[in-house]
Design a protein around this motif. Structure first.
Motif, PDB file in Angstrom:
ATOM      1  N   ARG A   1      -3.883 -15.640 -36.416  1.00 21.25           N
ATOM      2  CA  ARG A   1      -3.860 -14.730 -35.270  1.00 21.25           C
ATOM      3  C   ARG A   1      -3.606 -13.289 -35.731  1.00 21.25           C
ATOM      4  O   ARG A   1      -4.255 -12.353 -35.253  1.00 21.25           O
ATOM      5  N   ALA A   2      -2.682 -13.109 -36.665  1.00 21.56           N
ATOM      6  CA  ALA A   2      -2.387 -11.767 -37.170  1.00 21.56           C
ATOM      7  C   ALA A   2      -3.592 -11.177 -37.895  1.00 21.56           C
ATOM      8  O   ALA A   2      -3.865  -9.974 -37.795  1.00 21.56           O
ATOM      9  N   ILE A   3      -4.332 -12.013 -38.600  1.00 24.89           N
ATOM     10  CA  ILE A   3      -5.525 -11.542 -39.303  1.00 24.89           C
ATOM     11  C   ILE A   3      -6.615 -11.162 -38.300  1.00 24.89           C
ATOM     12  O   ILE A   3      -7.274 -10.124 -38.446  1.00 24.89           O
ATOM     13  N   ARG A   4      -6.815 -11.982 -37.276  1.00 30.25           N
ATOM     14  CA  ARG A   4      -7.810 -11.661 -36.239  1.00 30.25           C
ATOM     15  C   ARG A   4      -7.496 -10.337 -35.558  1.00 30.25           C
ATOM     16  O   ARG A   4      -8.397  -9.569 -35.222  1.00 30.25           O
ATOM     17  N   ARG A   5      -6.236 -10.057 -35.358  1.00 29.76           N
ATOM     18  CA  ARG A   5      -5.825  -8.821 -34.684  1.00 29.76           C
ATOM     19  C   ARG A   5      -5.846  -7.608 -35.617  1.00 29.76           C
ATOM     20  O   ARG A   5      -5.590  -6.490 -35.178  1.00 29.76           O
ATOM     21  N   GLY A   6      -6.094  -7.851 -36.896  1.00 30.47           N
ATOM     22  CA  GLY A   6      -6.107  -6.753 -37.855  1.00 30.47           C
ATOM     23  C   GLY A   6      -4.726  -6.336 -38.321  1.00 30.47           C
ATOM     24  O   GLY A   6      -4.571  -5.289 -38.949  1.00 30.47           O
ATOM     25  N   GLU A   7      -3.715  -7.154 -38.035  1.00 30.89           N
ATOM     26  CA  GLU A   7      -2.347  -6.831 -38.433  1.00 30.89           C
ATOM     27  C   GLU A   7      -2.071  -7.212 -39.883  1.00 30.89           C
ATOM     28  O   GLU A   7      -1.186  -6.645 -40.529  1.00 30.89           O
ATOM     29  N   LEU A   8      -2.800  -8.180 -40.378  1.00 28.55           N
ATOM     30  CA  LEU A   8      -2.686  -8.640 -41.761  1.00 28.55           C
ATOM     31  C   LEU A   8      -4.075  -8.870 -42.318  1.00 28.55           C
ATOM     32  O   LEU A   8      -5.027  -9.111 -41.566  1.00 28.55           O
TER      33      LEU A   8
END
Length: 236
Positions: free
Chosen positions: A118-125
């Protein structure tokens, strides 16, 4: 110039309560290249805690798995710090520093994979800003089965041969050996398989010298600032 990664072990636990947001902030301030935390799945939440019991690192008593999450949140993890959730940890480190998530139980696998995805999809990681490891081989294997894109690592306390075989089979990027089993021959054997070596835990200058002279690619450090100073002297 040789690269040597300084990984803040549970943050900067020499100076701050381990596995807390305060400890992570201190590791970032002290110029760690990466931080590491321990995760457990307790009462429907990923919590950042090394032990399965509460006495050693909090003012609580008993098993972390037997306490409701709202009560865990009230515990003092040292100097008034609270036990953070994995989501709080990722919010702190996102865009600032890579993180190694060490999983302490089987229950944490699915939630961690979901949280990271989820964090990767959001561009956070990004995938190169997170690493998942566990001393439980079946946990590492389960992470790999759920998400082939998340980088994984194999900690090891008693020999390299099996860790190398399992790392190659599962597509791990690094092996994390106990500092006491480290030597140059073992590091060379790991490097020959194009794997990285990050020993744990460097607590004094003698530990650092052992890791450095063995050819390790970095180390887990209780005091990232001290290791940074020793590293600067070693590379002059």
């Amino acid at each position: 110039m040789r690269e040597f990664k300084v990984i803040g072990h549970r943050g900067a636990r020499t100076h701050e309560p381990q596995n807390t947001l305060c400890s992570l902030r201190r590791a970032i301030k002290d110029k760690a290249d990466m931080v590491e935390v321990d995760l457990r799945w307790a009462d429907g939440e990923l919590v950042t805690l090394h032990d399965s019991t509460l006495e050693r690192t909090t003012n609580g008593r008993g098993s972390v798995y037997e306490m409701p999450h709202h009560e865990l949140r009230l515990l003092d993890a040292g100097r008034g710090e609270r036990i953070p959730t994995a989501a709080e940890v990722l919010a702190l480190v996102a865009g600032r520093i890579p993180i190694n998530l060490e999983l302490k139980d089987h229950g944490s696998v699915g939630p961690v994979c979901e949280l990271v995805a989820r964090a990767i999809r959001r561009g956070e990681l990004s995938h190169d800003e997170v690493l998942v490891s566990s001393f439980i081989p079946a946990v590492v294997e389960e992470v790999r089965s759920l998400d082939t894109r998340i980088p994984i690592a194999m900690p090891v306390e008693d020999g390299f041969s099996q860790a190398i075989r399992e790392s190659l089979r599962l597509g791990a990027t690094s092996i994390h050996p106990a500092i006491g089993i480290l030597d140059r021959a073992a590091v060379t054997e790991v490097h020959d398989q194009e794997l990285l070596v990050y020993p744990f835990t460097v607590r004094d200058e003698r530990d650092f010298e052992l890791a450095w002279e063995a050819g390790a690619d970095g180390c887990f450090a209780d005091d990232p600032a001290a290791v940074r100073n020793w590293l600067e002297r070693a590379t002059k």
